[in-house]
Scaffold this active site. Structure first.
Site, mmCIF file in Angstrom:
data_model
loop_
_atom_site.group_PDB
_atom_site.id
_atom_site.type_symbol
_atom_site.label_atom_id
_atom_site.label_comp_id
_atom_site.label_asym_id
_atom_site.label_seq_id
_atom_site.Cartn_x
_atom_site.Cartn_y
_atom_site.Cartn_z
ATOM 1 N N LYS A 47 26.734 46.469 41.238
ATOM 2 C CA LYS A 47 27.059 45.040 41.184
ATOM 3 C C LYS A 47 26.564 44.328 42.450
ATOM 4 O O LYS A 47 26.005 43.236 42.388
ATOM 5 C CB LYS A 47 28.580 44.857 40.978
ATOM 6 C CG LYS A 47 29.015 45.248 39.566
ATOM 7 C CD LYS A 47 30.516 45.370 39.380
ATOM 8 C CE LYS A 47 30.812 45.924 37.980
ATOM 9 N NZ LYS A 47 32.235 46.140 37.698
ATOM 10 N N GLN A 91 37.865 46.039 40.681
ATOM 11 C CA GLN A 91 37.317 47.108 39.842
ATOM 12 C C GLN A 91 38.448 47.880 39.163
ATOM 13 O O GLN A 91 39.415 48.290 39.812
ATOM 14 C CB GLN A 91 36.451 48.049 40.702
ATOM 15 C CG GLN A 91 35.736 49.144 39.931
ATOM 16 C CD GLN A 91 34.656 48.621 38.983
ATOM 17 O OE1 GLN A 91 34.121 47.524 39.162
ATOM 18 N NE2 GLN A 91 34.339 49.392 37.966
ATOM 19 N N ASP A 114 35.605 38.187 35.852
ATOM 20 C CA ASP A 114 35.743 39.245 34.844
ATOM 21 C C ASP A 114 36.324 38.703 33.531
ATOM 22 O O ASP A 114 36.211 39.345 32.489
ATOM 23 C CB ASP A 114 36.697 40.331 35.357
ATOM 24 C CG ASP A 114 35.979 41.585 35.807
ATOM 25 O OD1 ASP A 114 34.886 41.854 35.285
ATOM 26 O OD2 ASP A 114 36.524 42.298 36.664
HETATM 27 N N1 GUN Z 1 35.638 48.918 35.010
HETATM 28 C C1 GUN Z 1 34.779 49.187 33.994
HETATM 29 N N2 GUN Z 1 34.185 48.052 33.554
HETATM 30 C C2 GUN Z 1 34.673 47.049 34.320
HETATM 31 C C3 GUN Z 1 34.430 45.648 34.369
HETATM 32 O O1 GUN Z 1 33.641 45.080 33.604
HETATM 33 N N3 GUN Z 1 35.104 44.966 35.316
HETATM 34 C C4 GUN Z 1 35.988 45.562 36.154
HETATM 35 N N4 GUN Z 1 36.630 44.794 37.031
HETATM 36 N N5 GUN Z 1 36.237 46.851 36.145
HETATM 37 C C5 GUN Z 1 35.585 47.587 35.231
#
Ligand code: GUN
Length: 280
Positions: A47, A91, A114
């Site tokens: 990311k 996350q 998100d």
């Molecule tokens: N863990 C797995 N996919 C995601 C996501 O799209 N966002 C977040 N915050 N955690 C994740």
């Protein structure tokens, strides 16, 4: 047809880079991760790399596995109040001892890139979305870029998580598909999946979708990312299903890169909405 999420995401990132450059804005994303799970750490690195690619500033907060919920909330509040931060991403999954729902609710809805805050999920289900979760939104982009129409189609989603299954069902419904949302208690899953024109599997279990469960010509979207003996596989038994489907996403190189590109899109939207469309 193989739906190439990697190529599609690279196109999306190129466009975003240009738009961000022209905007005069300097979007900034903050990520917060708790613990040292190698998979989660890898996603966070990806990311941040994407941020760098498109010209989004980023800060990473890395907390040790043993922290309390209050400690996480303290950091989220600080980021909420920081005028230099446009988007906040915590996350998931968080360690079991941390109250994830409370953490998600503590993120300001207008920085929730998100789209997991109940306000954002509610707006999506009401048909007037603001921040839409990145994986299902990325899937809609991938379908659109490949000229796969959704209206009038029967979309079957397997898995009802708040990050993928439920918002995916809402997006399909908002786009005039007929939607079936399946889960672990669905009776005769094959009967449901065989009716799908568009089938999305977001379960996280290899071999969830086998060839006998797919209608000839269906579009198959595999959200699963599972490690088997050091190899990444999805939820779908790819080789035989590929022979039946009209289009299918590979793992890796399908949905995953679209999720990350969409996070960049949402972070840019957060920065734009902050200056020109303060609806919150
Ligand atoms: N863990 C797995 N996919 C995601 C996501 O799209 N966002 C977040 N915050 N955690 C994740």
């Amino acid at each position: 047809m193989i739906l190439d999420g990697k190529a599609c995401s690279e196109d999306l990132l190129d466009v975003l880079k240009e738009e961000i450059g022209k905007s005069g804005l300097h979007p900034r994303l903050a990520t917060l991760i708790v613990g040292s799970d190698p998979g989660s750490q890898m996603y966070i690195r990806m990311k941040h790399r994407a941020c760098e690619k498109v010209g989004i500033g980023s800060v990473a907060i890395d907390l040790p596995a043993g922290v309390t919920t209050d400690r996480v909330l303290q950091d989220v509040r600080r980021l909420n109040d920081d005028p230099d931060i446009d988007g906040i991403l915590v996350q998931l999954p968080l360690p079991a001892a941390i109250r994830s729902e409370q953490v998600i609710r503590s993120i300001r809805a207008d920085k929730d890139v998100d789209g997991f805050h109940p306000c954002n999920l509610g707006l999506l289900f009401a048909g007037s979305p603001r921040f839409v979760p990145c994986t299902p939104k990325g899937i809609m982009t991938l379908l659109e870029k490949n000229h796969i129409g959704v209206a009038g189609q029967h979309a079957v989603v397997v898995g009802r998580s708040i990050d993928v299954g439920r918002p995916m069902a809402a997006l399909f419904s908002n786009a005039d598909a007929t939607v079936t949302l399946c889960h672990s208690r669905t009776r005769n899953l094959s009967d449901e999946t065989r009716r799908a024109d568009i089938l999305v599997s977001a379960v996280g279990k290899p071999m969830t979708i086998r060839a006998g469960m797919v209608k000839e010509g269906a579009v198959v979207i595999d959200v699963g990312i599972n490690q088997i003996g050091g190899k990444l596989v999805g939820d779908v038994d790819f080789a035989p299903v590929r022979e039946i489907a009209s289009a299918i996403t590979p793992v890796p190189g399908g949905v995953g890169p679209m999720t990350i590109a969409t996070l960049m899109e949402n972070t840019f939207l957060a920065a734009k909405w902050r200056v020109c469309d303060p609806v919150w």
